[in-house]
Design a protein around this motif. Structure first.
Motif, PDB file in Angstrom:
ATOM      1  N   ALA A 177       0.811  -1.217   0.000  1.00  0.00           N
ATOM      2  CA  ALA A 177       0.000   0.000   0.000  1.00  0.00           C
ATOM      3  C   ALA A 177       0.846   1.269   0.000  1.00  0.00           C
ATOM      4  N   ASP A 178       0.282   2.317  -0.603  1.00  0.00           N
ATOM      5  CA  ASP A 178       0.825   3.675  -0.488  1.00  0.00           C
ATOM      6  C   ASP A 178       0.231   4.354   0.744  1.00  0.00           C
ATOM      7  N   ALA A 179      -1.040   3.991   1.019  1.00  0.00           N
ATOM      8  CA  ALA A 179      -1.766   4.674   2.083  1.00  0.00           C
ATOM      9  C   ALA A 179      -2.793   3.753   2.709  1.00  0.00           C
ATOM     10  N   VAL A 180      -3.106   4.073   3.965  1.00  0.00           N
ATOM     11  CA  VAL A 180      -4.174   3.406   4.696  1.00  0.00           C
ATOM     12  C   VAL A 180      -5.136   4.493   5.156  1.00  0.00           C
ATOM     13  N   VAL A 181      -6.405   4.299   4.864  1.00  0.00           N
ATOM     14  CA  VAL A 181      -7.436   5.193   5.372  1.00  0.00           C
ATOM     15  C   VAL A 181      -8.141   4.431   6.479  1.00  0.00           C
ATOM     16  N   TRP A 182      -8.009   4.945   7.686  1.00  0.00           N
ATOM     17  CA  TRP A 182      -8.531   4.291   8.877  1.00  0.00           C
ATOM     18  C   TRP A 182      -9.738   5.071   9.380  1.00  0.00           C
ATOM     19  N   LEU A 183     -10.911   4.467   9.298  1.00  0.00           N
ATOM     20  CA  LEU A 183     -12.136   5.079   9.798  1.00  0.00           C
ATOM     21  C   LEU A 183     -12.284   4.669  11.256  1.00  0.00           C
ATOM     22  N   ASP A 184     -11.745   5.482  12.122  1.00  0.00           N
ATOM     23  CA  ASP A 184     -11.691   5.188  13.556  1.00  0.00           C
ATOM     24  C   ASP A 184     -12.759   6.000  14.280  1.00  0.00           C
ATOM     25  N   ARG A 224      -6.019   8.828   9.508  1.00  0.00           N
ATOM     26  CA  ARG A 224      -6.956   8.371  10.539  1.00  0.00           C
ATOM     27  C   ARG A 224      -8.046   9.419  10.716  1.00  0.00           C
ATOM     28  N   PHE A 225      -9.277   9.006  10.417  1.00  0.00           N
ATOM     29  CA  PHE A 225     -10.412   9.907  10.553  1.00  0.00           C
ATOM     30  C   PHE A 225     -11.248   9.496  11.746  1.00  0.00           C
ATOM     31  N   ARG A 226     -11.559  10.462  12.603  1.00  0.00           N
ATOM     32  CA  ARG A 226     -12.315  10.193  13.825  1.00  0.00           C
ATOM     33  C   ARG A 226     -13.807  10.479  13.674  1.00  0.00           C
ATOM     34  N   ARG A 227     -14.169  11.223  12.629  1.00  0.00           N
ATOM     35  CA  ARG A 227     -15.572  11.560  12.382  1.00  0.00           C
ATOM     36  C   ARG A 227     -15.862  11.436  10.889  1.00  0.00           C
ATOM     37  N   PRO A 228     -17.076  11.032  10.523  1.00  0.00           N
ATOM     38  CA  PRO A 228     -17.415  10.903   9.109  1.00  0.00           C
ATOM     39  C   PRO A 228     -17.197  12.185   8.314  1.00  0.00           C
ATOM     40  N   GLY A 229     -17.445  13.329   8.924  1.00  0.00           N
ATOM     41  CA  GLY A 229     -17.253  14.598   8.224  1.00  0.00           C
ATOM     42  C   GLY A 229     -15.803  14.836   7.833  1.00  0.00           C
ATOM     43  N   GLU A 230     -14.869  14.325   8.619  1.00  0.00           N
ATOM     44  CA  GLU A 230     -13.449  14.463   8.281  1.00  0.00           C
ATOM     45  C   GLU A 230     -13.127  13.712   6.993  1.00  0.00           C
ATOM     46  N   ALA A 231     -13.644  12.492   6.873  1.00  0.00           N
ATOM     47  CA  ALA A 231     -13.388  11.698   5.671  1.00  0.00           C
ATOM     48  C   ALA A 231     -14.036  12.341   4.456  1.00  0.00           C
ATOM     49  N   ALA A 232     -15.284  12.796   4.596  1.00  0.00           N
ATOM     50  CA  ALA A 232     -15.972  13.444   3.480  1.00  0.00           C
ATOM     51  C   ALA A 232     -15.248  14.729   3.085  1.00  0.00           C
ATOM     52  N   GLY A 233     -14.784  15.482   4.067  1.00  0.00           N
ATOM     53  CA  GLY A 233     -14.038  16.711   3.775  1.00  0.00           C
ATOM     54  C   GLY A 233     -12.733  16.426   3.062  1.00  0.00           C
ATOM     55  N   TRP A 234     -12.031  15.386   3.489  1.00  0.00           N
ATOM     56  CA  TRP A 234     -10.781  14.987   2.840  1.00  0.00           C
ATOM     57  C   TRP A 234     -11.021  14.614   1.385  1.00  0.00           C
ATOM     58  N   LEU A 235     -12.149  13.963   1.134  1.00  0.00           N
ATOM     59  CA  LEU A 235     -12.494  13.606  -0.247  1.00  0.00           C
ATOM     60  C   LEU A 235     -12.937  14.821  -1.059  1.00  0.00           C
TER      61      LEU A 235
END
Length: 180
Positions: A83-90, A157-168
């Motif tokens: 992998a280049d990256a790991v996206v961790w939905l924590d 590492r994203f702690r909230r769904p909004g963080e992941a959506a914002g990153w995208l």
């Protein structure tokens, strides 16, 4: 940075939105998306063997470009090594627990695009128990595996769904994957 990634693992608790995020990443980056559940399960909720899963996964990770979602701790090392990256939905447990319960109720008897053919959503008390206790069971193995991420692999590492959506770059809240 999102555009530079070519091999991405998406991990997190059951119901956290791994498949949704993997699908969005695949669309955005033009990467093939592979769901571990589709590799493991056979039609009608028949379990595959670890040997079958490893053989299928070896072929996938040998590729130069992919997004793979799912935990399957016994094979996480294979994915992390390439992998280049790991996206961790924590996310907090109430986020994924609520989503998982909703998926089990609302999606009852329907298939999901991230599952093998013939694997319809059902109310499964054993699976719910596993998912409910994820922090004590699968979460421990996941954290141990992520502690050994090879140098050079970025961990997001994203702690909230909004963080992941914002990153995208998506100013929207989580939307469940469309049902098949």
């Amino acid at each position: 940075m999102v555009g530079m990634m070519q091999r991405i693992c998406v991990v997190g608790p059951c119901g956290s939105g791994k498949s949704w995020l993997a699908s969005r990443l695949g669309e955005r980056l033009g990467l093939p998306v592979v769901h571990m559940d589709r590799l493991y399960w056979k039609p009608g909720w028949v379990e595959g063997t670890q040997e079958e899963l490893r053989a299928k996964l070896e072929e996938v990770v040998a590729g130069e470009r992919w997004v793979i979602d799912g935990n399957y701790a016994g094979t996480l090392g294979m994915r992390l090594a390439r992998a280049d990256a790991v996206v961790w939905l924590d996310y907090g447990r109430w986020v994924y627990r609520r989503r998982l319960l909703w998926r089990q109720v609302a999606g009852r008897f329907r298939g999901r695009p991230d599952m093998a053919e013939g694997c319809r959503e059902t109310f499964d008390p054993e699976f719910l128990r596993y998912a409910w206790d994820f922090e004590k069971t699968g979460g421990v193995a996941l954290r141990e595996a992520l502690a050994g991420v090879p140098a050079g692999v970025e961990v997001l590492r994203f702690r909230r769904p909004g963080e992941a959506a914002g990153w995208l770059g998506e100013g929207q809240k989580f939307r469940p994957a469309p049902r098949a």
